[in-house]
Design a protein around this motif. Structure first.
Motif, mmCIF file in Angstrom:
data_model
loop_
_atom_site.group_PDB
_atom_site.id
_atom_site.type_symbol
_atom_site.label_atom_id
_atom_site.label_comp_id
_atom_site.label_asym_id
_atom_site.label_seq_id
_atom_site.Cartn_x
_atom_site.Cartn_y
_atom_site.Cartn_z
ATOM 1 N N SER A 17 0.800 -1.230 0.000
ATOM 2 C CA SER A 17 0.000 0.000 0.000
ATOM 3 C C SER A 17 0.828 1.274 0.000
ATOM 4 O O SER A 17 0.341 2.330 -0.387
ATOM 5 N N GLU A 18 2.104 1.196 0.412
ATOM 6 C CA GLU A 18 2.923 2.401 0.517
ATOM 7 C C GLU A 18 3.560 2.748 -0.822
ATOM 8 O O GLU A 18 3.463 2.008 -1.800
ATOM 9 N N THR A 19 4.221 3.927 -0.824
ATOM 10 C CA THR A 19 4.957 4.360 -2.009
ATOM 11 C C THR A 19 6.178 3.475 -2.211
ATOM 12 O O THR A 19 6.491 2.623 -1.387
ATOM 13 N N SER A 20 6.876 3.712 -3.316
ATOM 14 C CA SER A 20 7.975 2.819 -3.705
ATOM 15 C C SER A 20 9.076 2.770 -2.651
ATOM 16 O O SER A 20 9.556 1.693 -2.292
ATOM 17 N N SER A 21 9.511 3.935 -2.130
ATOM 18 C CA SER A 21 10.603 3.931 -1.156
ATOM 19 C C SER A 21 10.188 3.258 0.147
ATOM 20 O O SER A 21 10.933 2.444 0.709
ATOM 21 N N MET A 22 8.980 3.569 0.639
ATOM 22 C CA MET A 22 8.507 2.953 1.873
ATOM 23 C C MET A 22 8.226 1.469 1.685
ATOM 24 O O MET A 22 8.461 0.665 2.587
ATOM 25 N N SER A 23 7.731 1.099 0.516
ATOM 26 C CA SER A 23 7.464 -0.318 0.267
ATOM 27 C C SER A 23 8.747 -1.129 0.293
ATOM 28 O O SER A 23 8.765 -2.267 0.782
ATOM 29 N N ASN A 24 9.840 -0.562 -0.201
ATOM 30 C CA ASN A 24 11.120 -1.261 -0.135
ATOM 31 C C ASN A 24 11.559 -1.472 1.310
ATOM 32 O O ASN A 24 12.091 -2.535 1.665
ATOM 33 N N ILE A 25 11.335 -0.463 2.149
ATOM 34 C CA ILE A 25 11.705 -0.596 3.562
ATOM 35 C C ILE A 25 10.890 -1.697 4.223
ATOM 36 O O ILE A 25 11.423 -2.522 4.979
ATOM 37 N N TYR A 26 9.600 -1.757 3.938
ATOM 38 C CA TYR A 26 8.760 -2.787 4.545
ATOM 39 C C TYR A 26 9.143 -4.178 4.038
ATOM 40 O O TYR A 26 9.112 -5.151 4.802
ATOM 41 N N ARG A 27 9.497 -4.287 2.762
ATOM 42 C CA ARG A 27 9.929 -5.590 2.249
ATOM 43 C C ARG A 27 11.219 -6.051 2.927
ATOM 44 O O ARG A 27 11.388 -7.231 3.242
#
Length: 353
Positions: A30-40
Motif C-alpha cells: 500500500s505504501e509508495t515505492s521507497s517505503m514499500s522497499n523498507i517494509y519488504r
C-alpha cells in the motif's frame, strides 16, 4: 500442565509472528515505492530474529518453571540465564545484520557502489556483527575481553601491513565510486592512450572494455592517480571538428556557405547528428598548398563521431565537385633558375681553384 502451557505459548507466538509479517507485507503493497522497499526489507529481516526471540521467550519460561521446581539447583538457573542473555544479544545483532544485508541486496541496482560491492560487503557485515556479538556475550559471561581485543588489534595491524597494496586499491575503489569521475558505461581514455567503456568498478580493479572487444584491467590505485578523459561527462554530446583544405583561388565565402549547408544537412538527417546544434566554419591557416579551415559538427556521443565524420566528408567532397571547389594535392615548388645559378657558380669556383 507446564509442558502444555509451553507448547501453547510457542504456538501463540508463532501466530503473532505470522500476523506481524503479514501486516508488514500489506503495508509494503500500500505504501509508495521507497517505503514499500523498507517494509519488504523488514519482512525479510524479521523472520529469523523473531524465531530466535520465540526460543528466548521459551527459555525464559523454562527458567521460571525450573526456579519453581528446582530452587536449589543454581547451576541450571545460571546456565539458562546465560543462554537467555546470549539469545537476546544474538537476536539483536542478527536483526541488524539481516537488515543491512537485505538492504544491500534490495538497493544494489540503484547504486554503483552497492552493485559492485554487495557480495563482499555482506560478508564483511556478517563478520563484524558476529565478532561484536561474541565479544559482548563473553563480557556478559564474566570473561575479560581486553586480551581478545588487544589480540585483534595486533592481528589487524599485521594484516593491514601485509595487505597494504590491496587496501590501497580498496580505498581507491571507494574513492572512485564516491567521487564518480567515471561510471559504469562511460567511454574513457586512459593516460596511456587506451580507450574503452567502463565495464566494472570493483574493490581492487576497474575493468575497461576496449573497442577491439578486449578488456584492460586497471588497479584502482593507479587509475585514481592517473589522468583520464571521460567522454560521457558531464554529457554525452560531443563536438566533432573536421579539417578541410581548399585551393588559394577558391572563393572563401562560397566555401563557407557550402560547408555549412552540407553540415546542416548531415546533422538533420544522420541518425547520430544533433539536430539542434548550429554548425560553424573557422578559417585558420595559410598552408603550403591550401587554405585550411575547420568545420564543427556535433554528435550524440564519442563513439558516433567516426560515422558522422565519414558521412560529412563524403557529402562535402561530392558537393565540392559540383561547385567546382578544388581540394589541392600537396605541392612542392622547385626554383629551377636558382638551382642552375648555384651550379654555374660552383663550376666556376672549381675552375679557378
Amino acid at each position: 500442565m507446564a509442558i502444555v502451557s509451553l507448547v501453547a505459548v510457542v504456538v501463540l507466538l508463532f501466530v503473532i509472528k505470522r500476523l506481524i509479517l503479514v501486516r508488514l507485507k500489506e503495508k509494503a503493497r500500500s505504501e509508495t515505492s521507497s517505503m514499500s522497499n523498507i517494509y519488504r526489507v523488514l519482512v525479510l529481516s524479521l523472520n529469523a530474529p523473531l524465531n530466535l526471540l520465540i526460543l528466548v521467550i521459551v527459555l525464559s519460561l523454562v527458567k521460571s518453571v525450573v526456579a519453581v521446581f528446582q530452587v536449589e539447583d543454581k547451576a541450571v538457573l545460571h546456565a539458562l540465564g546465560i543462554a537467555i542473555e546470549a539469545g537476546l544479544i544474538i537476536t539483536l545483532f542478527l536483526l541488524l545484520e539481516r537488515f543491512v544485508t537485505y538492504s544491500l541486496r534490495r538497493y544494489r541496482d540503484q547504486s554503483t557502489l552497492v552493485k559492485n560491492t554487495s557480495a563482499i560487503a555482506s560478508g564483511a557485515v556478517r563478520a563484524v556483527f558476529a565478532i561484536m556479538a561474541v565479544l559482548i556475550i563473553l563480557s556478559t559471561m564474566g570473561i575479560s575481553i581486553t586480551p581478545v581485543v588487544a589480540s585483534l588489534g595486533i592481528t589487524s595491524l599485521a594484516v593491514a601491513l601485509a595487505l597494504q597494496p590491496t587496501l590501497e586499491n580498496f580505498f581507491s575503489g571507494i574513492q572512485l565510486v564516491m567521487d564518480k569521475p567515471i561510471r559504469i558505461g562511460d567511454f574513457i581514455e586512459l593516460d596511456s592512450g587506451e580507450q574503452g567503456f567502463v565495464e566494472k568498478i570493483g574493490w581492487r580493479s576497474t575493468w575497461v572494455r576496449m573497442l577491439p572487444n578486449n578488456i584492460v584491467i586497471m588497479p584502482n590505485s593507479k587509475l585514481s592517480n592517473s589522468k583520464l578523459i571521460n567522454y560521457y561527462y558531464p554529457e554525452r554530446e560531443l563536438s566533432v571538428p573536421v579539417e578541410v583544405g581548399v585551393h588559394y583561388s577558391s572563393d572563401l565565402e562560397q566555401v563557407e556557405k557550402v560547408c555549412l549547408a552540407v553540415a546542416e544537412d548531415i546533422l538533420a538527417n544522420h541518425e547520430y547528428g544533433v539536430k539542434t546544434f548550429q554548425p560553424f566554419v573557422l578559417f585558420h591557416t595559410f598552408d603550403n598548398s591550401s587554405i585550411n579551415l575547420t568545420v564543427m559538427l556535433r554528435t550524440r556521443e564519442y563513439f558516433n563521431r567516426f560515422f558522422i565524420k565519414s558521412a560529412f566528408i563524403k557529402a562535402l567532397k561530392k558537393r565540392f565537385d559540383e561547385e567546382g571547389i578544388v581540394i589541392p594535392f600537396p605541392i612542392t615548388a622547385l626554383n629551377i633558375d636558382q638551382e642552375c645559378t648555384d651550379a654555374i657558380i660552383s663550376q666556376s669556383i672549381k675552375k679557378h681553384s
